[in-house]
Scaffold this motif. Structure first.
Motif, PDB file in Angstrom:
ATOM      1  N   LEU A 168       0.860  -1.183   0.000  1.00 39.05           N
ATOM      2  CA  LEU A 168       0.000   0.000   0.000  1.00 39.05           C
ATOM      3  C   LEU A 168       0.892   1.227   0.000  1.00 39.05           C
ATOM      4  N   GLU A 169       0.799   2.013  -1.039  1.00 40.09           N
ATOM      5  CA  GLU A 169       1.648   3.192  -1.185  1.00 40.09           C
ATOM      6  C   GLU A 169       1.008   4.372  -0.465  1.00 40.09           C
ATOM      7  N   CYS A 170       1.448   4.598   0.761  1.00 41.50           N
ATOM      8  CA  CYS A 170       0.860   5.668   1.567  1.00 41.50           C
ATOM      9  C   CYS A 170       1.467   7.033   1.264  1.00 41.50           C
ATOM     10  N   GLY A 171       2.670   7.041   0.702  1.00 41.35           N
ATOM     11  CA  GLY A 171       3.286   8.311   0.325  1.00 41.35           C
ATOM     12  C   GLY A 171       3.953   9.051   1.464  1.00 41.35           C
ATOM     13  N   GLN A 172       3.883   8.508   2.686  1.00 43.79           N
ATOM     14  CA  GLN A 172       4.480   9.142   3.861  1.00 43.79           C
ATOM     15  C   GLN A 172       4.998   8.052   4.795  1.00 43.79           C
ATOM     16  N   ILE A 173       5.840   8.441   5.730  1.00 42.45           N
ATOM     17  CA  ILE A 173       6.268   7.508   6.772  1.00 42.45           C
ATOM     18  C   ILE A 173       5.041   7.073   7.564  1.00 42.45           C
ATOM     19  N   VAL A 174       4.921   5.770   7.798  1.00 41.57           N
ATOM     20  CA  VAL A 174       3.779   5.226   8.531  1.00 41.57           C
ATOM     21  C   VAL A 174       4.186   5.013   9.992  1.00 41.57           C
ATOM     22  N   TRP A 175       3.499   5.690  10.911  1.00 40.86           N
ATOM     23  CA  TRP A 175       3.813   5.632  12.339  1.00 40.86           C
ATOM     24  C   TRP A 175       2.846   4.754  13.121  1.00 40.86           C
ATOM     25  N   GLY A 176       1.619   4.632  12.663  1.00 38.12           N
ATOM     26  CA  GLY A 176       0.622   3.889  13.423  1.00 38.12           C
ATOM     27  C   GLY A 176      -0.246   3.035  12.523  1.00 38.12           C
ATOM     28  N   LEU A 177      -0.701   1.886  13.054  1.00 33.99           N
ATOM     29  CA  LEU A 177      -1.540   0.961  12.305  1.00 33.99           C
ATOM     30  C   LEU A 177      -2.661   0.447  13.196  1.00 33.99           C
TER      31      LEU A 177
END
Length: 340
Positions: free
Chosen positions: A26-35
């Motif tokens: 999944l290309e979120c385009g930003q650093i992922v901090w939480g799920l």
């Protein structure tokens, strides 16, 4: 969603196991901090999704991003359902309501928590303000009546999920509170702090029930260790509610039996940041700073009939309701976790 398929030398996409779906990114385009995962209610008639056609809920994943956005995805198809805008800084943690309702709570470095209703096109329902530091942990009670948040302050905040108002500040730690979790019956709340202590609270009364202190095992430390070697990073309840797992900076994963108020198992690990029990028990996953997730075998326990009865009663009775029952004092103390 851009789908990335891992291909072998022959050019054909490989799967991890027979019959498994191809790996997706999944290309979120930003650093992922939480799920956060949650089941999505079955769609209306005419929906072409296979899961919905069978009347089954689909799995959704909420991602908290570096720019303050929250993107909510349908896992099976990789379809982007919502982009939730409102936070002004990193979204550090996310929590779905455990009862399956489409309510999502987000915690951010902008010092706020926000409540979103995905059944209303991701509408922002409430902004919870009260912290003076970055908020980086939030936990909704299993009965969905309360929300606890930690923001690197010496106190944790307890909120009502019905009125979205502050119930009380939980004060007792001597340093920053970094993690929190509710017991499966919502009768207990634990908070972990850099002061090397876990405090167990009665969330209904705000009473401190017991404190679990992390005493370093000197054999696991070297001479270059810093002073705060036992600073806690994470705490979580086991699914049956009789054990806790904690990760600390002294390079140990500890498993605590609440009945004995002491660790019953240790595991050596370095750079630990977070821990989580497998929903059906028996295993613990830990996350580390160096990018690894490790899995550990956890003690299995067959709950006593007494504890199962207590758990069933406390799922729908508050502490005040238990204390009002015409039953012996010792039974009240057991039902309110004053004794085991």
């Amino acid at each position: 969603c851009k789908t990335s398929e891992h291909k072998g030398r022959g050019g054909k996409a490989e799967t991890w196991s027979r019959g498994a779906a191809k790996e997706k990114t999944l290309e979120c385009g930003q650093i992922v901090w939480g799920l956060a995962f949650s089941a999505w209610p079955a769609a209306e008639d005419g929906d072409t999704d296979p899961a919905s056609a069978l009347g089954l809920p689909c799995l959704v994943l909420a991602t908290g991003l570096n720019d303050g956005q929250i993107k909510v995805w349908e896992v099976q198809t990789g379809h982007l359902l919502f982009s939730l805008l409102g936070h002004q800084d990193v979204v550090r943690d996310l929590s779905f309501a455990p009862n399956g309702s489409p309510i999502l709570v987000s915690a951010s470095r902008d010092k706020t928590l926000r409540v979103w209703d995905l059944s209303r096109d991701g509408r922002q329902v409430q902004v919870l303000s009260g912290h003076v530091q970055w908020v980086y942990c939030c936990s909704i009670s299993p009965d969905c009546s309360m929300l606890c948040s930690a923001a690197g302050e010496k106190s944790a905040l307890l909120w009502s999920m019905r009125s979205y108002t502050l119930i009380r500040r939980l004060e007792g730690h001597q340093s920053s509170v970094v993690s929190c979790d509710f017991s499966p019956d919502s009768a207990l709340l634990v908070t972990a702090s850099y002061d090397a202590c876990v405090i167990m609270w009665d969330p209904y009364t705000g009473e401190q029930l017991r404190t679990l202190r992390h005493v370093p095992l000197h054999s696991t430390l070297d001479s270059s260790s810093e002073i705060h070697t036992s600073s806690l990073r994470s705490v979580c309840f086991s699914p049956e509610g009789l054990y806790l797992a904690t990760v600390a900076d002294d390079r140990l994963l500890r498993i605590w039996a609440l009945e004995f108020r002491s660790p019953v198992a240790f595991a050596p690990m370095t750079n630990g940041l977070c821990c989580m029990y497998f929903p059906h028990g028996g295993f613990i996953a830990t996350g580390t700073r160096d990018g690894h997730v490790q899995f550990w075998t956890a003690p299995r326990v067959l709950s006593s009939l007494k504890h199962l009865c207590r758990k069933a009663l406390r799922t729908f009775l508050t502490t005040y309701q238990v204390l009002a029952l015409p039953i012996p004092r010792k039974l009240k103390e057991f039902l309110t976790y004053r004794t085991f």
